[in-house]
Design an enzyme around this catalytic site. Structure first.
Site, short mmCIF file in Angstrom:
data_model
loop_
_atom_site.label_atom_id
_atom_site.label_comp_id
_atom_site.label_asym_id
_atom_site.label_seq_id
_atom_site.Cartn_x
_atom_site.Cartn_y
_atom_site.Cartn_z
N ARG A 112 1.58 0.70 13.74
CA ARG A 112 2.75 0.21 14.48
C ARG A 112 4.07 0.50 13.75
O ARG A 112 5.02 -0.27 13.88
CB ARG A 112 2.65 -1.29 14.77
CG ARG A 112 1.55 -1.66 15.75
CD ARG A 112 2.03 -1.55 17.19
NE ARG A 112 0.92 -1.70 18.12
CZ ARG A 112 0.62 -2.83 18.76
NH1 ARG A 112 1.36 -3.89 18.58
NH2 ARG A 112 -0.39 -2.86 19.59
N ARG A 157 8.92 -2.89 17.10
CA ARG A 157 10.05 -3.80 17.33
C ARG A 157 10.75 -4.30 16.08
O ARG A 157 11.85 -4.85 16.17
CB ARG A 157 9.56 -5.00 18.16
CG ARG A 157 9.32 -4.64 19.61
CD ARG A 157 8.47 -5.68 20.30
NE ARG A 157 7.12 -5.65 19.77
CZ ARG A 157 6.11 -6.40 20.19
NH1 ARG A 157 6.32 -7.30 21.13
NH2 ARG A 157 4.92 -6.28 19.67
N ARG A 170 13.97 1.69 23.18
CA ARG A 170 13.18 1.05 24.22
C ARG A 170 14.09 0.54 25.34
O ARG A 170 13.77 0.67 26.52
CB ARG A 170 12.33 -0.09 23.67
CG ARG A 170 11.28 -0.53 24.67
CD ARG A 170 10.47 -1.71 24.19
NE ARG A 170 11.30 -2.89 23.99
CZ ARG A 170 10.84 -4.12 23.83
NH1 ARG A 170 9.56 -4.33 23.83
NH2 ARG A 170 11.67 -5.13 23.65
N ASP A 191 -0.04 4.13 23.93
CA ASP A 191 -0.81 2.88 23.86
C ASP A 191 -2.24 3.15 24.29
O ASP A 191 -2.49 4.02 25.12
CB ASP A 191 -0.19 1.79 24.74
CG ASP A 191 -0.74 0.42 24.37
OD1 ASP A 191 -0.20 -0.19 23.43
OD2 ASP A 191 -1.73 -0.01 24.99
N TYR A 207 -10.22 -5.08 27.70
CA TYR A 207 -8.98 -5.28 28.48
C TYR A 207 -9.21 -4.99 29.96
O TYR A 207 -8.67 -5.67 30.83
CB TYR A 207 -7.86 -4.39 27.94
CG TYR A 207 -7.35 -4.84 26.59
CD1 TYR A 207 -6.34 -5.80 26.48
CD2 TYR A 207 -7.89 -4.34 25.41
CE1 TYR A 207 -5.88 -6.23 25.24
CE2 TYR A 207 -7.44 -4.77 24.16
CZ TYR A 207 -6.44 -5.71 24.10
OH TYR A 207 -6.01 -6.15 22.87
O1 CP3 Z 1 0.70 2.42 15.64
C1 CP3 Z 1 1.64 2.91 16.30
O2 CP3 Z 1 2.83 2.73 16.03
C2 CP3 Z 1 1.32 3.86 17.47
C3 CP3 Z 1 1.47 3.32 18.77
C4 CP3 Z 1 0.52 2.23 19.20
C5 CP3 Z 1 0.90 1.15 20.02
N1 CP3 Z 1 -0.22 0.46 20.36
C6 CP3 Z 1 2.28 0.87 20.47
C7 CP3 Z 1 2.59 -0.46 21.00
C8 CP3 Z 1 -0.86 2.12 18.97
C9 CP3 Z 1 -1.77 2.96 18.11
C10 CP3 Z 1 -1.30 0.99 19.73
C11 CP3 Z 1 -2.70 0.58 19.77
C12 CP3 Z 1 -3.07 -0.60 20.56
N2 CP3 Z 1 -2.52 -1.05 21.71
C13 CP3 Z 1 -4.17 -1.40 20.25
C14 CP3 Z 1 -5.13 -1.18 19.09
C15 CP3 Z 1 -4.57 -1.58 17.79
C16 CP3 Z 1 -4.34 -3.04 17.63
O3 CP3 Z 1 -3.17 -3.42 17.56
O4 CP3 Z 1 -5.34 -3.78 17.58
C17 CP3 Z 1 -4.23 -2.41 21.22
C18 CP3 Z 1 -5.25 -3.52 21.27
C19 CP3 Z 1 -3.19 -2.17 22.15
C20 CP3 Z 1 -2.88 -2.93 23.39
C21 CP3 Z 1 -1.56 -3.55 23.32
N3 CP3 Z 1 -0.37 -2.85 23.35
C22 CP3 Z 1 -1.26 -4.91 23.25
C23 CP3 Z 1 -2.28 -6.02 23.16
C24 CP3 Z 1 0.13 -5.03 23.21
C25 CP3 Z 1 0.93 -6.29 23.24
C26 CP3 Z 1 0.97 -6.97 21.93
C27 CP3 Z 1 2.28 -6.68 21.25
O5 CP3 Z 1 2.26 -6.36 20.05
O6 CP3 Z 1 3.32 -6.86 21.92
C28 CP3 Z 1 0.66 -3.72 23.23
C29 CP3 Z 1 2.08 -3.36 23.20
C30 CP3 Z 1 2.52 -2.33 22.22
N4 CP3 Z 1 1.85 -1.19 21.90
C31 CP3 Z 1 3.75 -2.36 21.50
C32 CP3 Z 1 3.80 -1.19 20.73
C33 CP3 Z 1 4.91 -0.72 19.84
C34 CP3 Z 1 4.80 -3.43 21.60
C35 CP3 Z 1 5.49 -3.21 22.94
C36 CP3 Z 1 6.96 -3.45 22.93
O7 CP3 Z 1 7.72 -2.62 22.39
O8 CP3 Z 1 7.35 -4.45 23.54
#
Ligand code: CP3
Length: 351
Positions: A32, A36, A45, A82, A159
């Site tokens: 990540r 944010r 964003r 994602d 999911y």
């Molecule tokens: O690592 C990175 O920076 C690459 C991009 C990436 C994102 N999600 C961007 C993201 C990667 C590799 C993921 C993987 C992901 N997404 C997983 C597996 C890894 C983990 O965290 O366990 C999962 C389960 C998801 C599903 C997901 N996406 C959820 C549950 C959420 C909401 C939770 C949160 O942190 O808000 C997301 C959103 C998400 N994916 C964000 C980002 C940067 C935040 C969204 C935002 O900018 O509002």
């Protein structure tokens, strides 16, 4: 007579660690890392409108991928996308509720499973992601490795079955118990489509692939072998067949003692470990199998101070005798202080 050029061994640190080399200073990146906690991410964003629009805007997705590279010079860059874009490409509805997380239309019946798209009909939908990869492979600094990724079938299925994130993956476990045919059909569809998705990322320029199985730890007994190990092994084997030499990082989060022999079980070049195991355990019991990635606690990037420096150095030292990539045990959180990231990097590089 043609003279054959011998390709030089890569000088990218991540690729060297993945090939099994023990380096004096470990390469570093962060799960990540585009996110944010960075003001420039929040600005981009906002420009895109929302998170999903950002994922599908290739120019802006490439921009946020590059932001942490410019700021910190990480050794790897992970494609900004994602794991839930794949279910959307398969025909599931997907949206994000601010402050709560993802929502999807559910797949729990034979009819709903049959209504999804075929495994190889995903590419039109995912074309913007492949374009992001192409932009990045042009624009990244030459020393930075580009990592593509997907969710593992079990994690993505949790999911799709629940329609949202769940603390214990209860709905997915229930479907597995009550309708094994639909559950396994979904796992098989995800396995086949993940191979297509990741293979297309490699064709577009991804140099390494990481498979995120965030909820692997909730699978018990035989289920762990059948639904965490086996799909990851199939995906890894097929990708390596199609793209000889492609390095693969597996992240079966929460595997605990089952991390032992994980490289061999999956056929992965690197195993990423979470905070459920200690660095000493992983160095002794997992690293002999190959490169390890992990596992500093993300909360230390919020609290900072001497504890951050000490922990970053202790982990680096614990893994110093084998192939290793420094990372967190899970993603950096939005409340982390960007200055603490630089402090962490300096601590690792001076350990
Ligand atoms: O690592 C990175 O920076 C690459 C991009 C990436 C994102 N999600 C961007 C993201 C990667 C590799 C993921 C993987 C992901 N997404 C997983 C597996 C890894 C983990 O965290 O366990 C999962 C389960 C998801 C599903 C997901 N996406 C959820 C549950 C959420 C909401 C939770 C949160 O942190 O808000 C997301 C959103 C998400 N994916 C964000 C980002 C940067 C935040 C969204 C935002 O900018 O509002």
């Amino acid at each position: 007579m043609s003279e054959k050029l011998i390709a030089p061994k890569s000088d990218k640190l991540i690729l060297r660690a993945l090939a099994g080399e023990t380096l004096p200073t470990p390469p570093i990146w962060m799960m990540r890392q585009a996110g944010r906690y960075l003001p420039e991410y929040r600005a981009t964003r906002a420009q895109a409108g929302d998170f999903l629009s950002l994922c599908y805007n290739s120019e802006l997705a490439a921009e946020v991928t590059l932001q942490p590279i410019r700021r910190y010079g990480f050794d790897a860059s992970i494609l900004f996308a994602d794991i839930l874009l794949l279910p959307q490409a398969l025909g599931a509805d997907l949206w994000f509720v601010t402050g709560e997380g993802p929502r999807l239309s559910t797949t729990t019946t034979a009819d709903q499973l049959a209504a999804l798209n075929p495994f190889d009909a995903i590419h039109d939908h995912l074309a913007p992601v492949y374009e992001t990869v192409r932009i990045l492979s042009r624009e990244l600094p030459r020393e930075t490795t580009l990592i593509g990724f997907a969710g593992a079938p079990w994690t993505v299925a949790t999911y799709m079955i629940a329609g949202r994130g769940t603390p214990d993956q209860g709905p997915a476990h229930a479907l597995k118990a009550e309708n094994r045919a639909v559950f396994e059909g979904l796992i098989d569809l995800l396995t086949a489509s993940t191979i297509e998705y990741l293979s297309a990322q490699v064709q577009a320029g991804a140099e390494v692939i990481k498979i995120f199985d965030s909820w692997a730890g909730s699978l018990q007994g035989d289920d762990f072998e059948k639904y965490a190990i086996e799909p990851a092994r199939k995906i890894t084997a097929e990708l390596k067949k199609r793209h000889p030499g492609l390095p693969i990082i597996a992240f079966p989060r929460g595997a605990g003692e089952r991390y032992v022999d994980m490289h061999a079980k999956i056929g992965a070049d690197c195993v990423a470990i979470d905070n459920g195991v200690t660095a000493d355990f992983a160095a002794t019991s997992v690293q002999p199998g190959g490169c390890v990635q992990g596992n500093m606690r993300p909360d230390l990037l919020v609290t900072g101070g001497q504890e951050l420096i000490d922990e970053a150095q202790a982990i680096t030292c614990a893994f110093a005798k084998g192939p290793y990539i420094f990372n967190l045990g899970h993603g950096i959180t939005p409340d982390a202080d960007p200055e603490n990231v630089q402090i962490m990097i300096d601590a690792v590089r001076s350990a």
